[in-house]
Design a protein around this motif. Structure first.
Motif, PDB file in Angstrom:
ATOM      1  N   LYS A 178     -17.135 -32.704 -16.116  1.00 52.08           N
ATOM      2  CA  LYS A 178     -16.192 -31.731 -15.228  1.00 52.08           C
ATOM      3  C   LYS A 178     -14.873 -32.025 -15.682  1.00 52.08           C
ATOM      4  N   LEU A 179     -14.128 -30.857 -15.521  1.00 47.75           N
ATOM      5  CA  LEU A 179     -12.546 -30.810 -15.624  1.00 47.75           C
ATOM      6  C   LEU A 179     -12.189 -30.146 -14.680  1.00 47.75           C
ATOM      7  N   VAL A 180     -11.131 -30.493 -13.790  1.00 44.58           N
ATOM      8  CA  VAL A 180     -10.530 -29.840 -12.608  1.00 44.58           C
ATOM      9  C   VAL A 180      -9.009 -30.043 -12.756  1.00 44.58           C
ATOM     10  N   PHE A 181      -8.230 -28.922 -12.432  1.00 45.38           N
ATOM     11  CA  PHE A 181      -6.791 -29.415 -11.993  1.00 45.38           C
ATOM     12  C   PHE A 181      -6.441 -29.548 -10.297  1.00 45.38           C
ATOM     13  N   SER A 182      -5.605 -30.291 -10.402  1.00 39.94           N
ATOM     14  CA  SER A 182      -5.146 -30.355  -8.819  1.00 39.94           C
ATOM     15  C   SER A 182      -4.712 -29.103  -8.271  1.00 39.94           C
ATOM     16  N   PRO A 183      -4.641 -28.727  -6.827  1.00 40.77           N
ATOM     17  CA  PRO A 183      -3.901 -27.574  -6.221  1.00 40.77           C
ATOM     18  C   PRO A 183      -2.490 -27.349  -6.738  1.00 40.77           C
ATOM     19  N   SER A 184      -1.690 -28.328  -7.155  1.00 44.54           N
ATOM     20  CA  SER A 184      -0.354 -28.273  -7.735  1.00 44.54           C
ATOM     21  C   SER A 184      -0.245 -27.913  -9.213  1.00 44.54           C
ATOM     22  N   GLY A 185      -1.407 -28.264  -9.782  1.00 49.15           N
ATOM     23  CA  GLY A 185      -1.273 -28.014 -11.410  1.00 49.15           C
ATOM     24  C   GLY A 185      -0.851 -29.256 -11.964  1.00 49.15           C
ATOM     25  N   LYS A 186      -0.377 -30.227 -11.165  1.00 45.57           N
ATOM     26  CA  LYS A 186       0.596 -31.232 -11.917  1.00 45.57           C
ATOM     27  C   LYS A 186      -0.650 -32.060 -12.551  1.00 45.57           C
ATOM     28  N   LEU A 187      -1.869 -32.314 -11.869  1.00 46.65           N
ATOM     29  CA  LEU A 187      -2.829 -33.326 -12.530  1.00 46.65           C
ATOM     30  C   LEU A 187      -3.822 -32.572 -12.851  1.00 46.65           C
ATOM     31  N   PHE A 224     -10.145 -32.616  -5.613  1.00 47.92           N
ATOM     32  CA  PHE A 224      -8.750 -33.058  -5.248  1.00 47.92           C
ATOM     33  C   PHE A 224      -8.343 -32.820  -3.793  1.00 47.92           C
ATOM     34  N   SER A 225      -7.713 -33.118  -3.079  1.00 48.48           N
ATOM     35  CA  SER A 225      -7.136 -33.020  -1.570  1.00 48.48           C
ATOM     36  C   SER A 225      -6.111 -31.819  -1.996  1.00 48.48           C
ATOM     37  N   PRO A 226      -5.909 -31.039  -0.952  1.00 45.81           N
ATOM     38  CA  PRO A 226      -4.903 -29.973  -1.011  1.00 45.81           C
ATOM     39  C   PRO A 226      -3.303 -30.690  -1.441  1.00 45.81           C
ATOM     40  N   ASP A 227      -3.148 -31.820  -0.903  1.00 41.19           N
ATOM     41  CA  ASP A 227      -1.863 -32.418  -1.442  1.00 41.19           C
ATOM     42  C   ASP A 227      -1.687 -33.283  -2.550  1.00 41.19           C
ATOM     43  N   ASP A 228      -2.734 -33.173  -3.314  1.00 43.20           N
ATOM     44  CA  ASP A 228      -2.794 -33.884  -4.792  1.00 43.20           C
ATOM     45  C   ASP A 228      -3.035 -35.472  -4.669  1.00 43.20           C
ATOM     46  N   GLN A 229      -2.805 -35.981  -3.141  1.00 42.93           N
ATOM     47  CA  GLN A 229      -2.730 -37.325  -2.877  1.00 42.93           C
ATOM     48  C   GLN A 229      -4.210 -38.201  -3.048  1.00 42.93           C
ATOM     49  N   SER A 235     -21.198 -39.180  -8.257  1.00 44.34           N
ATOM     50  CA  SER A 235     -22.154 -39.537  -9.411  1.00 44.34           C
ATOM     51  C   SER A 235     -23.381 -39.671  -8.455  1.00 44.34           C
ATOM     52  N   GLN A 236     -24.479 -39.937  -9.040  1.00 45.80           N
ATOM     53  CA  GLN A 236     -25.770 -40.244  -8.431  1.00 45.80           C
ATOM     54  C   GLN A 236     -25.739 -41.287  -7.560  1.00 45.80           C
ATOM     55  N   ASP A 237     -24.744 -42.315  -7.805  1.00 46.47           N
ATOM     56  CA  ASP A 237     -25.038 -43.571  -7.197  1.00 46.47           C
ATOM     57  C   ASP A 237     -23.792 -43.645  -5.860  1.00 46.47           C
ATOM     58  N   ALA A 238     -22.832 -43.016  -6.165  1.00 45.90           N
ATOM     59  CA  ALA A 238     -21.586 -42.986  -5.216  1.00 45.90           C
ATOM     60  C   ALA A 238     -20.731 -41.911  -5.286  1.00 45.90           C
ATOM     61  N   ILE A 239     -20.073 -41.636  -3.982  1.00 47.99           N
ATOM     62  CA  ILE A 239     -18.740 -40.821  -3.857  1.00 47.99           C
ATOM     63  C   ILE A 239     -17.615 -41.842  -3.823  1.00 47.99           C
ATOM     64  N   ILE A 240     -16.665 -41.749  -4.496  1.00 51.69           N
ATOM     65  CA  ILE A 240     -15.391 -42.587  -4.468  1.00 51.69           C
ATOM     66  C   ILE A 240     -14.187 -41.603  -4.314  1.00 51.69           C
ATOM     67  N   LEU A 241     -13.335 -42.264  -3.349  1.00 51.87           N
ATOM     68  CA  LEU A 241     -12.144 -41.694  -3.062  1.00 51.87           C
ATOM     69  C   LEU A 241     -10.864 -42.484  -3.566  1.00 51.87           C
ATOM     70  N   TRP A 242     -10.174 -41.805  -4.349  1.00 49.07           N
ATOM     71  CA  TRP A 242      -9.091 -42.553  -5.067  1.00 49.07           C
ATOM     72  C   TRP A 242      -7.671 -42.056  -4.363  1.00 49.07           C
ATOM     73  N   ASP A 243      -7.137 -43.141  -4.170  1.00 53.43           N
ATOM     74  CA  ASP A 243      -5.717 -42.845  -3.531  1.00 53.43           C
ATOM     75  C   ASP A 243      -4.601 -42.489  -4.781  1.00 53.43           C
ATOM     76  N   LEU A 244      -4.275 -41.305  -5.034  1.00 55.01           N
ATOM     77  CA  LEU A 244      -3.350 -40.912  -5.913  1.00 55.01           C
ATOM     78  C   LEU A 244      -1.685 -40.970  -5.504  1.00 55.01           C
ATOM     79  N   SER A 245      -1.526 -41.382  -4.350  1.00 49.11           N
ATOM     80  CA  SER A 245       0.057 -41.426  -3.954  1.00 49.11           C
ATOM     81  C   SER A 245       0.705 -42.496  -4.986  1.00 49.11           C
ATOM     82  N   LEU A 246       1.814 -42.211  -5.340  1.00 44.17           N
ATOM     83  CA  LEU A 246       2.810 -43.097  -6.155  1.00 44.17           C
ATOM     84  C   LEU A 246       2.815 -44.425  -5.878  1.00 44.17           C
TER      85      LEU A 246
END
Length: 288
Positions: A178-187, A224-229, A235-246
């Motif tokens: 999978k390859l995905v752009f964030s809503p802002s396109g910055k990530l 991605f969340s709507p605010d890119d954060q 995966s089959q074993d887990a869903i992980i949420l990554w905090d992308l705030s600076l």
């Protein structure tokens, strides 16, 4: 409208509010193991045929959305529709290799769905197979993950010209799903069979971090969340949420490394910014 696709293969359209099926199911059995994509707004469904042509369907009506797109000589394996449904990116193999499952030349086409014509000349990648494609929310940039036996690369192009945006960058140790752009396109995020996720600069293609690890199996889903954060990876074993705030990203990196980036690392991950120490109270160079 919600669209569902099964293995028979059949496309069904559902009214999300009422939960009722809209119209008759669309029989896709003639496509024989089709590859497909649904536009982010859910208005257009793109489906590849074994002869390399691409059919477009109007999700709301279940009717064809213009004539088939022709140009690929072999089946299209990757699709990406722009947010407004105006542009379609298709990727596949232009020439097969003598070695099974390898490609002598990969091909990417960028289509204007209003006219049904290519916006630019086909993008050809000698010795590379196309494994995933994505288009930025503003429709200005195309990203692809491509591979050869000894190379795995992330590459970006301008939609308007078909020219590359900077050099390719090495990406992952196994296939990308999978390859995905964030809503802002910055990530830009990539998910791989190597159990990791990598974040990239969506405007330059530069890697923004080492691979994110935590999954115990191949990663297939990204959102991605709507605010890119926040980035969700599945995966089959887990869903992980990554905090992308600076702030969170900086704290995590400092705790994990217990040092500042070296000048060489800074040049790799933050090339557009002047070097500075970002982890107070820890060494600016790695311990000897």
């Amino acid at each position: 409208v919600l669209s569902s696709f099964d293995q028979r293969p059949t496309l069904r359209r559902w009214d999300v509010t009422s939960g009722q099926l809209l119209g008759s199911p669309l029989d896709l059995s003639e496509y024989k193991s089709p590859h497909w994509d649904l536009s982010p707004a859910g208005q257009i469904f793109a489906l590849g045929r074994t002869d390399g042509s691409v059919d477009l369907w109007d999700v709301a009506t279940g009717q064809p959305h213009g004539p088939p797109l022709t140009g690929h000589q072999l089946p299209v394996s990757e699709f990406a529709l722009s947010a407004d449904g105006a542009i379609l990116v298709t990727g596949g193999c232009r020439q097969e290799d003598i070695v099974p499952l390898l490609c002598a030349e990969g091909e990417i086409r960028i289509w204007d769905l209003t006219s049904g014509r290519s916006l630019v000349e086909p993008i050809l990648l000698e010795g590379l197979s196309i494994g995933a494609v994505a288009i930025s929310p503003d429709g200005a940039t195309v990203a692809a993950w491509a591979r050869a036996p000894q190379r795995r690369l992330i590459i970006l192009w301008e939609v308007a010209t078909g020219l590359p945006v900077g050099p390719p960058h090495a990406a992952h140790t196994s296939d990308v799903n999978k390859l995905v752009f964030s809503p802002s396109g910055k990530l830009l995020a990539s998910a791989s069979d190597d159990y990791t996720v990598i974040l990239w600069d969506g405007e330059t293609g530069q890697p923004l971090s080492p691979p994110l690890s935590g999954h115990g199996s191949a990663v297939y889903g990204l959102a991605f969340s709507p605010d890119d954060q926040t980035l969700a990876s599945a995966s089959q074993d887990a869903i992980i949420l990554w905090d992308l705030s600076l702030e969170s990203w900086q704290d995590h990196a400092c705790q994990r490394a217990n040092r500042n980036l070296t000048p060489a690392e800074w040049a790799t991950y933050l090339p557009a910014q002047p070097y500075r120490a970002t982890c107070p109270g820890v060494p600016s160079e790695p311990p000897s």
